[in-house]
Design a protein around this motif. Structure first.
Motif, PDB file in Angstrom:
ATOM      1  N   THR A  14       0.848  -1.195   0.000  1.00 21.17           N
ATOM      2  CA  THR A  14       0.000   0.000   0.000  1.00 21.17           C
ATOM      3  C   THR A  14       0.878   1.237   0.000  1.00 21.17           C
ATOM      4  OG1 THR A  14      -1.677  -1.206   1.232  1.00 21.17           O
ATOM      5  CG2 THR A  14      -1.876   1.174   1.182  1.00 21.17           C
ATOM      6  N   GLN A  15       0.708   2.074  -0.998  1.00 23.28           N
ATOM      7  CA  GLN A  15       1.568   3.240  -1.158  1.00 23.28           C
ATOM      8  C   GLN A  15       0.874   4.555  -0.820  1.00 23.28           C
ATOM      9  OE1 GLN A  15       4.932   3.051  -2.274  1.00 23.28           O
ATOM     10  NE2 GLN A  15       4.543   0.947  -1.731  1.00 23.28           N
ATOM     11  N   PHE A  16      -0.437   4.518  -0.602  1.00 22.85           N
ATOM     12  CA  PHE A  16      -1.172   5.748  -0.329  1.00 22.85           C
ATOM     13  C   PHE A  16      -2.407   5.431   0.507  1.00 22.85           C
ATOM     14  CE2 PHE A  16      -3.083   3.889  -4.013  1.00 22.85           C
ATOM     15  CZ  PHE A  16      -4.431   4.171  -3.904  1.00 22.85           C
ATOM     16  N   ILE A  17      -2.957   6.481   1.081  1.00 26.86           N
ATOM     17  CA  ILE A  17      -4.186   6.349   1.855  1.00 26.86           C
ATOM     18  C   ILE A  17      -5.039   7.582   1.569  1.00 26.86           C
ATOM     19  CG2 ILE A  17      -3.164   7.430   3.886  1.00 26.86           C
ATOM     20  CD1 ILE A  17      -4.909   5.605   5.608  1.00 26.86           C
ATOM     21  N   GLY A  18      -6.326   7.403   1.551  1.00 21.11           N
ATOM     22  CA  GLY A  18      -7.251   8.508   1.350  1.00 21.11           C
ATOM     23  C   GLY A  18      -8.171   8.630   2.553  1.00 21.11           C
ATOM     24  N   GLN A  65     -12.197  10.265  -8.169  1.00 19.05           N
ATOM     25  CA  GLN A  65     -11.593   9.900  -9.450  1.00 19.05           C
ATOM     26  C   GLN A  65     -10.097   9.622  -9.283  1.00 19.05           C
ATOM     27  OE1 GLN A  65     -12.455  13.209 -12.005  1.00 19.05           O
ATOM     28  NE2 GLN A  65     -14.592  12.614 -12.326  1.00 19.05           N
ATOM     29  N   THR A  66      -9.429  10.481  -8.543  1.00 18.46           N
ATOM     30  CA  THR A  66      -7.992  10.328  -8.327  1.00 18.46           C
ATOM     31  C   THR A  66      -7.693   9.069  -7.522  1.00 18.46           C
ATOM     32  OG1 THR A  66      -7.765  12.735  -8.397  1.00 18.46           O
ATOM     33  CG2 THR A  66      -5.908  11.483  -7.495  1.00 18.46           C
ATOM     34  N   MET A  67      -8.485   8.830  -6.481  1.00 18.01           N
ATOM     35  CA  MET A  67      -8.316   7.604  -5.683  1.00 18.01           C
ATOM     36  C   MET A  67      -8.475   6.369  -6.565  1.00 18.01           C
ATOM     37  SD  MET A  67      -7.556   7.837  -2.422  1.00 18.01           S
ATOM     38  CE  MET A  67      -8.224   6.355  -1.668  1.00 18.01           C
ATOM     39  N   GLN A  68      -9.483   6.376  -7.426  1.00 15.62           N
ATOM     40  CA  GLN A  68      -9.718   5.225  -8.297  1.00 15.62           C
ATOM     41  C   GLN A  68      -8.543   5.022  -9.248  1.00 15.62           C
ATOM     42  OE1 GLN A  68     -12.353   3.034  -7.879  1.00 15.62           O
ATOM     43  NE2 GLN A  68     -10.932   1.849  -9.115  1.00 15.62           N
ATOM     44  N   LYS A  69      -8.028   6.111  -9.790  1.00 11.80           N
ATOM     45  CA  LYS A  69      -6.866   6.011 -10.686  1.00 11.80           C
ATOM     46  C   LYS A  69      -5.678   5.395  -9.952  1.00 11.80           C
ATOM     47  CE  LYS A  69      -3.705   8.738 -13.456  1.00 11.80           C
ATOM     48  NZ  LYS A  69      -3.230  10.051 -13.837  1.00 11.80           N
ATOM     49  N   PHE A  70      -5.386   5.893  -8.757  1.00 11.13           N
ATOM     50  CA  PHE A  70      -4.278   5.350  -7.971  1.00 11.13           C
ATOM     51  C   PHE A  70      -4.514   3.885  -7.626  1.00 11.13           C
ATOM     52  CE2 PHE A  70      -3.013   9.734  -6.077  1.00 11.13           C
ATOM     53  CZ  PHE A  70      -2.310  10.041  -7.225  1.00 11.13           C
ATOM     54  N   GLU A  75      -3.182  -1.717  -8.256  1.00 17.11           N
ATOM     55  CA  GLU A  75      -3.632  -3.091  -8.522  1.00 17.11           C
ATOM     56  C   GLU A  75      -2.827  -3.720  -9.653  1.00 17.11           C
ATOM     57  OE1 GLU A  75      -7.634  -4.813 -10.428  1.00 17.11           O
ATOM     58  OE2 GLU A  75      -7.950  -3.832  -8.484  1.00 17.11           O
ATOM     59  N   GLU A  76      -2.613  -2.976 -10.726  1.00 17.70           N
ATOM     60  CA  GLU A  76      -1.820  -3.495 -11.844  1.00 17.70           C
ATOM     61  C   GLU A  76      -0.380  -3.776 -11.422  1.00 17.70           C
ATOM     62  OE1 GLU A  76      -1.880  -1.687 -15.680  1.00 17.70           O
ATOM     63  OE2 GLU A  76      -4.034  -1.278 -15.564  1.00 17.70           O
ATOM     64  N   GLN A  77       0.192  -2.861 -10.670  1.00 16.73           N
ATOM     65  CA  GLN A  77       1.568  -3.048 -10.212  1.00 16.73           C
ATOM     66  C   GLN A  77       1.662  -4.226  -9.244  1.00 16.73           C
ATOM     67  OE1 GLN A  77       4.341  -1.460 -11.475  1.00 16.73           O
ATOM     68  NE2 GLN A  77       2.750  -0.864 -12.909  1.00 16.73           N
ATOM     69  N   GLN A  78       0.651  -4.399  -8.400  1.00 16.16           N
ATOM     70  CA  GLN A  78       0.663  -5.521  -7.472  1.00 16.16           C
ATOM     71  C   GLN A  78       0.592  -6.846  -8.229  1.00 16.16           C
ATOM     72  OE1 GLN A  78       1.347  -5.459  -4.161  1.00 16.16           O
ATOM     73  NE2 GLN A  78       1.461  -7.664  -4.460  1.00 16.16           N
ATOM     74  N   LYS A  79      -0.183  -6.885  -9.325  1.00 13.56           N
ATOM     75  CA  LYS A  79      -0.224  -8.099 -10.154  1.00 13.56           C
ATOM     76  C   LYS A  79       1.165  -8.425 -10.689  1.00 13.56           C
ATOM     77  CE  LYS A  79      -5.010  -7.718 -11.743  1.00 13.56           C
ATOM     78  NZ  LYS A  79      -5.873  -7.410 -12.899  1.00 13.56           N
TER      79      LYS A  79
END
Length: 123
Positions: A14-18, A65-70, A75-79
């Motif tokens: 996890t790299q960020f939190i909202g 929108q920004t949270m969803q983008k992040f 998710e892609e990077q974790q895959k």
């Protein structure tokens, strides 16, 4: 209400939190933002370095929108990390198996007379 996206330092995966916050305090010449929360009727303040804040806004839609983008990027990077970890585990298993086979082969070979191994004398 204000919406914040904050980097989480050294917290893979996890790299960020909202989060949302009703009030914040800061000054232009300060390195920090103080976020004020109410928890169980008590006011709690949390100091956050401005360098760790990716977004501070009152625009909920932009925040979402920004949270969803992040989240999508994360998710892609974790895959990719998961795939790389699986490949690494497979490579480590192959390494261990190859070394075990090599050791077994050598143990058979060291029984031969031309192999200088003192262990033969100790059996």
């Amino acid at each position: 209400m204000y919406y914040v996206i904050k980097k989480k330092m050294d917290t893979h995966p996890t790299q960020f939190i909202g989060f949302k916050v009703p009030k914040f305090i800061t000054k232009k010449n300060s390195d920090n933002v103080i976020f004020e929360f109410k928890i169980d009727g008590k006011i709690v303040r949390k100091w956050v370095n401005k360098d760790e804040i990716l977004l501070l806004t009152d625009d909920k839609e932009f925040y979402l929108q920004t949270m969803q983008k992040f989240k999508n990027v994360e998710e892609e990077q974790q895959k990719l990390v998961t795939q790389a970890q699986e490949k690494l585990n497979e490579t480590i298993e192959n390494f261990a198996q190859t070394m075990d086979e090599e050791f077994e082969s050598f143990e058979e070979m060291r029984k031969e007379d031309d192999i200088p191994c003192i262990l033969k004398e100790l059996d």
